[in-house]
Design a protein around this motif. Structure first.
Motif, PDB file in Angstrom:
ATOM      1  N   SER A  85       0.835  -1.193   0.000  1.00 36.14           N
ATOM      2  CA  SER A  85       0.000   0.000   0.000  1.00 36.14           C
ATOM      3  C   SER A  85       0.870   1.243   0.000  1.00 36.14           C
ATOM      4  O   SER A  85       2.045   1.207   0.384  1.00 36.14           O
ATOM      5  CB  SER A  85      -0.929   0.005   1.220  1.00 36.14           C
ATOM      6  N   GLY A  86       0.272   2.348  -0.439  1.00 32.84           N
ATOM      7  CA  GLY A  86       0.950   3.637  -0.389  1.00 32.84           C
ATOM      8  C   GLY A  86       2.211   3.735  -1.206  1.00 32.84           C
ATOM      9  O   GLY A  86       3.149   4.427  -0.814  1.00 32.84           O
ATOM     10  N   ALA A  87       2.242   3.071  -2.358  1.00 31.18           N
ATOM     11  CA  ALA A  87       3.441   3.083  -3.199  1.00 31.18           C
ATOM     12  C   ALA A  87       3.320   4.146  -4.290  1.00 31.18           C
ATOM     13  O   ALA A  87       2.333   4.170  -5.036  1.00 31.18           O
ATOM     14  CB  ALA A  87       3.660   1.716  -3.831  1.00 31.18           C
ATOM     15  N   ASP A  88       4.312   5.014  -4.391  1.00 33.15           N
ATOM     16  CA  ASP A  88       4.367   6.044  -5.429  1.00 33.15           C
ATOM     17  C   ASP A  88       5.749   6.025  -6.062  1.00 33.15           C
ATOM     18  O   ASP A  88       6.757   6.197  -5.358  1.00 33.15           O
ATOM     19  CB  ASP A  88       4.084   7.426  -4.835  1.00 33.15           C
ATOM     20  N   PHE A  89       5.786   5.838  -7.378  1.00 32.15           N
ATOM     21  CA  PHE A  89       7.069   5.815  -8.078  1.00 32.15           C
ATOM     22  C   PHE A  89       6.809   6.061  -9.562  1.00 32.15           C
ATOM     23  O   PHE A  89       5.664   6.162 -10.005  1.00 32.15           O
ATOM     24  CB  PHE A  89       7.792   4.483  -7.872  1.00 32.15           C
ATOM     25  N   SER A  90       7.866   6.168 -10.337  1.00 30.55           N
ATOM     26  CA  SER A  90       7.729   6.415 -11.775  1.00 30.55           C
ATOM     27  C   SER A  90       8.694   5.543 -12.561  1.00 30.55           C
ATOM     28  O   SER A  90       9.700   5.060 -12.027  1.00 30.55           O
ATOM     29  CB  SER A  90       7.971   7.894 -12.097  1.00 30.55           C
ATOM     30  N   LEU A  91       8.369   5.344 -13.834  1.00 30.00           N
ATOM     31  CA  LEU A  91       9.217   4.614 -14.766  1.00 30.00           C
ATOM     32  C   LEU A  91       9.207   5.347 -16.098  1.00 30.00           C
ATOM     33  O   LEU A  91       8.232   6.038 -16.434  1.00 30.00           O
ATOM     34  CB  LEU A  91       8.681   3.192 -14.989  1.00 30.00           C
ATOM     35  N   PRO A  92      10.259   5.214 -16.892  1.00 23.97           N
ATOM     36  CA  PRO A  92      10.205   5.761 -18.246  1.00 23.97           C
ATOM     37  C   PRO A  92       9.143   5.037 -19.063  1.00 23.97           C
ATOM     38  O   PRO A  92       8.894   3.844 -18.865  1.00 23.97           O
ATOM     39  CB  PRO A  92      11.610   5.505 -18.793  1.00 23.97           C
ATOM     40  N   ALA A  93       8.491   5.752 -19.978  1.00 22.12           N
ATOM     41  CA  ALA A  93       7.396   5.162 -20.756  1.00 22.12           C
ATOM     42  C   ALA A  93       7.860   4.006 -21.626  1.00 22.12           C
ATOM     43  O   ALA A  93       7.034   3.212 -22.085  1.00 22.12           O
ATOM     44  CB  ALA A  93       6.731   6.232 -21.616  1.00 22.12           C
ATOM     45  N   SER A  94       9.157   3.860 -21.838  1.00 24.94           N
ATOM     46  CA  SER A  94       9.654   2.717 -22.608  1.00 24.94           C
ATOM     47  C   SER A  94       9.272   1.401 -21.950  1.00 24.94           C
ATOM     48  O   SER A  94       9.256   0.354 -22.607  1.00 24.94           O
ATOM     49  CB  SER A  94      11.174   2.798 -22.768  1.00 24.94           C
TER      50      SER A  94
END
Length: 268
Positions: A115-124
């Protein structure tokens, strides 16, 4: 009475010894065991590369992989919260990319919860998770907000949103194409996905589902503003079928049982 107290003392002492033994094994167990578990649970799509440390505390690179082994990854670290061991589960504090606050991940014999996970990845990463998208050379940023996710046995539950910000493609000069939101909710032990457009000249609308194995099945319609049709039609033709008047229909992943029929999709 003394005999009863004696037996209780023996049982308590045995539990302490066993608990200490479990802690000792966890402290020594290599972090690579987490990669084994991820690979098994996700059919090889998620891996923990360059794993260092132990189950107790360590780090590595969380990777999304396609069938050819191509990967997109982010740094990941974890530490075990010992208070949950006595309840027969493993609670971890997990951080991705050394940014933001750690979020809880709970492993037990029943399954996994986070729960409560926030992160990002490149659209690739889209081209890795959905091979049909690879031909587009997706660009931009995927932002994940996972309020909660659990898999207990075969049942899935989630409240999560993935936002593709400033989407663009390597095969067209039109940029950005738009920003899009894919929202996941729970329906009958599976995950239901709803795709909508936040802004941009390429408008996408659709729905999908995932039952815990294989790829996400997603059916959608695409509508292109008239002034961009000549530029974006070749792009969409790589993954979609044209209906006319700037409308396209596309199917990503397994078919959804009639979702591509003219009445099977909600028009944007």
């Amino acid at each position: 009475m003394k005999r009863g107290r004696t037996w209780r003392g023996i049982i308590a002492g045995t539990c302490v010894v066993l608990g200490a033994g479990v802690l000792f094994l966890i402290a020594l167990a290599p972090a690579t065991l987490l990669d084994v578990g991820l690979r098994h649970a996700t059919e090889g799509r998620l891996r923990l590369a360059q794993a260092r440390g132990t189950l107790w505390s360590g780090d590595g690179v969380l990777e999304v992989r396609d069938e050819t082994g191509h990967a997109v990854g982010k740094d990941l670290s974890w530490s075990l919260q010992t208070h949950a061991l006595w309840r027969g589960r493993l609670d971890f504090a997990v951080a991705i990319d050394h940014a933001g606050e750690a979020f809880p991940v709970r492993l037990s014999m029943r399954g996994i919860e986070l729960s409560g996970a926030d992160f990002s990845l490149p659209a690739s990463a889209l081209g890795v998770a959905m091979p049909q998208m690879a031909a587009l050379g997706p660009r931009g940023e995927l932002v994940f907000h996972i309020a909660k996710f659990s898999r207990v046995g075969e049942a899935l539950s989630a409240d999560a949103v993935v936002t593709w910000k400033d989407a663009s493609s390597a095969v067209t000069a039109v940029a950005p194409l738009g920003s899009y939101e894919l929202r996941f909710n729970s329906v009958a032990g599976a995950l239901s996905a709803t795709l909508r457009t936040l802004n941009g000249p390429l408008r996408l609308d659709g729905h999908g589902s995932w039952r815990g194995s294989g790829a996400l099945g997603l059916s959608a319609t695409a509508r292109v503003d008239a002034r961009y049709r000549s530029q974006l039609t070749p792009l969409l033709s790589l993954i979609a079928v044209e209906r006319g008047d700037g409308d396209f229909v596309l199917q990503l992943g397994p078919p959804l049982g009639g979702a591509l029929s003219p009445g099977g999709l909600k028009e944007p």
